[in-house]
Design an enzyme around this catalytic site. Sequence first.
Site, PDB file in Angstrom:
ATOM      1  N   ARG A   1     -11.542  14.782   9.088  1.00  0.00           N
ATOM      2  CA  ARG A   1     -12.380  15.277   7.945  1.00  0.00           C
ATOM      3  C   ARG A   1     -13.697  15.571   8.294  1.00  0.00           C
ATOM      4  O   ARG A   1     -14.350  15.147   8.987  1.00  0.00           O
ATOM      5  CB  ARG A   1     -12.308  14.230   6.780  1.00  0.00           C
TER       6      ARG A   1
ATOM      7  N   ASP B   1      -8.274  11.007  17.663  1.00  0.00           N
ATOM      8  CA  ASP B   1      -8.233   9.791  18.061  1.00  0.00           C
ATOM      9  C   ASP B   1      -9.302   9.467  18.968  1.00  0.00           C
ATOM     10  O   ASP B   1      -9.531  10.079  19.808  1.00  0.00           O
ATOM     11  CB  ASP B   1      -7.085   9.189  18.381  1.00  0.00           C
TER      12      ASP B   1
ATOM     13  N   GLU C   1      -8.466  -5.756   4.737  1.00  0.00           N
ATOM     14  CA  GLU C   1      -8.159  -5.509   3.409  1.00  0.00           C
ATOM     15  C   GLU C   1      -7.237  -6.075   2.734  1.00  0.00           C
ATOM     16  O   GLU C   1      -7.103  -6.555   1.682  1.00  0.00           O
ATOM     17  CB  GLU C   1      -8.200  -3.760   3.352  1.00  0.00           C
TER      18      GLU C   1
ATOM     19  N   ARG D   1      -9.982   6.778  20.814  1.00  0.00           N
ATOM     20  CA  ARG D   1      -9.672   6.378  22.023  1.00  0.00           C
ATOM     21  C   ARG D   1      -9.355   7.148  23.032  1.00  0.00           C
ATOM     22  O   ARG D   1      -9.677   7.442  23.930  1.00  0.00           O
ATOM     23  CB  ARG D   1      -8.460   5.281  21.938  1.00  0.00           C
TER      24      ARG D   1
ATOM     25  N   HIS E   1     -13.127   2.755   0.411  1.00  0.00           N
ATOM     26  CA  HIS E   1     -13.315   1.455   1.334  1.00  0.00           C
ATOM     27  C   HIS E   1     -14.022   0.217   0.874  1.00  0.00           C
ATOM     28  O   HIS E   1     -14.240  -0.603   1.406  1.00  0.00           O
ATOM     29  CB  HIS E   1     -14.122   1.835   2.638  1.00  0.00           C
TER      30      HIS E   1
ATOM     31  N   ARG F   1      -2.665  -2.135  -3.229  1.00  0.00           N
ATOM     32  CA  ARG F   1      -3.936  -1.248  -2.993  1.00  0.00           C
ATOM     33  C   ARG F   1      -3.926  -0.047  -4.027  1.00  0.00           C
ATOM     34  O   ARG F   1      -2.748   0.546  -4.068  1.00  0.00           O
ATOM     35  CB  ARG F   1      -3.774  -0.833  -1.538  1.00  0.00           C
TER      36      ARG F   1
ATOM     37  N   ASN G   1       0.895  -1.145   0.105  1.00  0.00           N
ATOM     38  CA  ASN G   1      -0.041   0.144   0.028  1.00  0.00           C
ATOM     39  C   ASN G   1       1.043   1.224   0.012  1.00  0.00           C
ATOM     40  O   ASN G   1       1.484   1.531   1.103  1.00  0.00           O
ATOM     41  CB  ASN G   1      -0.916   0.087   1.245  1.00  0.00           C
TER      42      ASN G   1
ATOM     43  N   GLY H   1     -10.615   7.322   8.614  1.00  0.00           N
ATOM     44  CA  GLY H   1     -11.407   7.287   7.464  1.00  0.00           C
ATOM     45  C   GLY H   1     -12.849   6.773   8.059  1.00  0.00           C
ATOM     46  O   GLY H   1     -12.785   5.552   8.344  1.00  0.00           O
TER      47      GLY H   1
ATOM     48  N   ASN I   1     -14.200  -1.567  17.991  1.00  0.00           N
ATOM     49  CA  ASN I   1     -13.999  -1.445  19.265  1.00  0.00           C
ATOM     50  C   ASN I   1     -14.558  -0.370  20.255  1.00  0.00           C
ATOM     51  O   ASN I   1     -14.631  -0.723  21.470  1.00  0.00           O
ATOM     52  CB  ASN I   1     -12.171  -0.817  19.348  1.00  0.00           C
TER      53      ASN I   1
HETATM   54  P1  ADP Z   1      -7.669   3.863   9.515  1.00  0.00           P
HETATM   55  O1  ADP Z   1      -8.757   4.462   8.818  1.00  0.00           O
HETATM   56  O2  ADP Z   1      -6.334   4.763   9.566  1.00  0.00           O
HETATM   57  O3  ADP Z   1      -7.330   2.477   8.764  1.00  0.00           O
HETATM   58  P2  ADP Z   1      -8.384   2.247  11.929  1.00  0.00           P
HETATM   59  O4  ADP Z   1      -9.405   1.524  11.166  1.00  0.00           O
HETATM   60  O5  ADP Z   1      -7.111   1.594  12.435  1.00  0.00           O
HETATM   61  O6  ADP Z   1      -8.015   3.630  10.937  1.00  0.00           O
HETATM   62  O7  ADP Z   1      -9.165   2.920  13.111  1.00  0.00           O
HETATM   63  C1  ADP Z   1      -8.456   3.880  13.766  1.00  0.00           C
HETATM   64  C2  ADP Z   1      -9.500   4.531  15.015  1.00  0.00           C
HETATM   65  O8  ADP Z   1      -9.912   3.366  15.762  1.00  0.00           O
HETATM   66  C3  ADP Z   1      -8.898   5.421  15.870  1.00  0.00           C
HETATM   67  O9  ADP Z   1      -9.688   6.671  16.005  1.00  0.00           O
HETATM   68  C4  ADP Z   1      -8.626   4.920  17.322  1.00  0.00           C
HETATM   69  O10 ADP Z   1      -8.649   5.836  18.487  1.00  0.00           O
HETATM   70  C5  ADP Z   1      -9.952   3.995  17.128  1.00  0.00           C
HETATM   71  N1  ADP Z   1      -9.789   2.916  18.003  1.00  0.00           N
HETATM   72  C6  ADP Z   1      -8.895   1.814  18.072  1.00  0.00           C
HETATM   73  N2  ADP Z   1      -9.160   1.134  19.150  1.00  0.00           N
HETATM   74  C7  ADP Z   1     -10.096   1.587  19.732  1.00  0.00           C
HETATM   75  C8  ADP Z   1     -10.735   1.316  21.377  1.00  0.00           C
HETATM   76  N3  ADP Z   1     -10.294   0.042  21.974  1.00  0.00           N
HETATM   77  N4  ADP Z   1     -11.650   2.030  21.630  1.00  0.00           N
HETATM   78  C9  ADP Z   1     -11.954   3.204  20.950  1.00  0.00           C
HETATM   79  N5  ADP Z   1     -11.617   3.373  19.720  1.00  0.00           N
HETATM   80  C10 ADP Z   1     -10.458   2.630  19.401  1.00  0.00           C
END
Ligand code: ADP
Length: 398
Positions: free
Chosen positions: A237, A279, A382, A281, A177, A88, A9, A208, A331
């Site tokens: 975004r 983020d 993916e 989390r 996606h 990708r 990628n 995203g 999550n």
């Molecule tokens: P990308 O679009 O970059 O592939 P991901 O699918 O990896 O992103 O998702 C990243 C997001 O998932 C971040 O906002 C991260 O905080 C959130 N995330 C990951 N683990 C948790 C969790 N345990 N609780 C809440 N949010 C989470």
Amino acid sequence: MNNNVLVINCGSSSLKFAVMSTPDNTVLVEGIGDRLGIDGSTISFKFEGKKETISLSEGSHHEAVTEIKNWLDQRVDIRDAIVGIGHRVVHGGETFSSSAVIDEDVIKGIEDCAHFAPLHNPAHIKGIREAQNLFTGLPQVAVFDTAFHQTLELDQYLYAIPMEMYRNHHFRKYGFHGTSYRFISQELAQLEPESTKQGIIVAHLGNGASTCAIQNGKATDTSMGMTPLDGLMMGTRSGSVDPSLVSFISHAENISGDDAINLLNKKSGLLGISEISSDCRTLEDAAFAGDERATLALDMFASRAAKNLASVATTLDSLDHLVFTGGIGENSNYLRGKICESLRTLNITIDADKNDNAPRGDVSVISEEDANVKVWILPTNEELMIAMDTISLIQQAH
Ligand code: ADP
């Protein structure tokens, strides 16, 4: 014997890679070339639970792919089982409605769509060229983020602007996606064969974020548009806004239209509202500790995701499944709970205990036993989808 696929990628300043082993579907080694073309570029390899990071002197894409080749030359058991390389590719325009074995025509097709994804498509071509030079003779396959959405009907993908904009410039909704949605639709078909004749809405929620409606295994609508800025509120975004806002921001802040778009891409979303982080989390921690802006950002994210899911569901014959995927979808029980609460008029209800205690990284059903709409958490993959496409296209070509 196992068949390995090197999945690449390639972005403008990063190159993520993984060697996937099929049919056992495991990741043998993965890593990322980071800060390419900028000071301090590195490449990391995660192998057997250990991470090794190497500094790159030149920091080019060429050097990153060379390091991957050098690493593989040290592990011939992995290298010699590689049967192909899967790339990708973000934008396939109207040219690609499925994955394709790469030849000069395919590269030209990716080039022709580059104006829709000026940061991504040229970088993908760089990655393809480097891989062609360094892994001579290995077949390569391009897997497009947009391809799955090529089944959308004309009335769904057109913007209500003069038709000549579409005729002359191909301005329309493309959606992204798609590789994740195809994976989810195939996973669901394995778990619940009936789902191939049913209506599904999927929320892919990560940095995203987008939604997709799938009827009889085909995409019928999706939230992202000509670019991945449209639709849901995301990490940085804005998602959909009144289009005249671009002109208002540009006049008010005395910046160009492109800079206004940049503000909507990079400084908005969860980050823009919370003024803390993009983020999820981090924001959940802040919200649970009482920060009101973090709570507002998360609740706005949930409300917009729910509204959009309801909107794409209008293209289905029936609504039978809702799937959550992506880092947030898989999550965040808080956001899943909020989104489903806003979808109660669509007969979507979940069992709070199942939602709160869903095992991480695994498939679960969080709706109640007799629910009209089955609500799932399905981890997406993916890279695996890219590897599976690569193997299947290589086998078809022989
Ligand atoms: P990308 O679009 O970059 O592939 P991901 O699918 O990896 O992103 O998702 C990243 C997001 O998932 C971040 O906002 C991260 O905080 C959130 N995330 C990951 N683990 C948790 C969790 N345990 N609780 C809440 N949010 C989470």
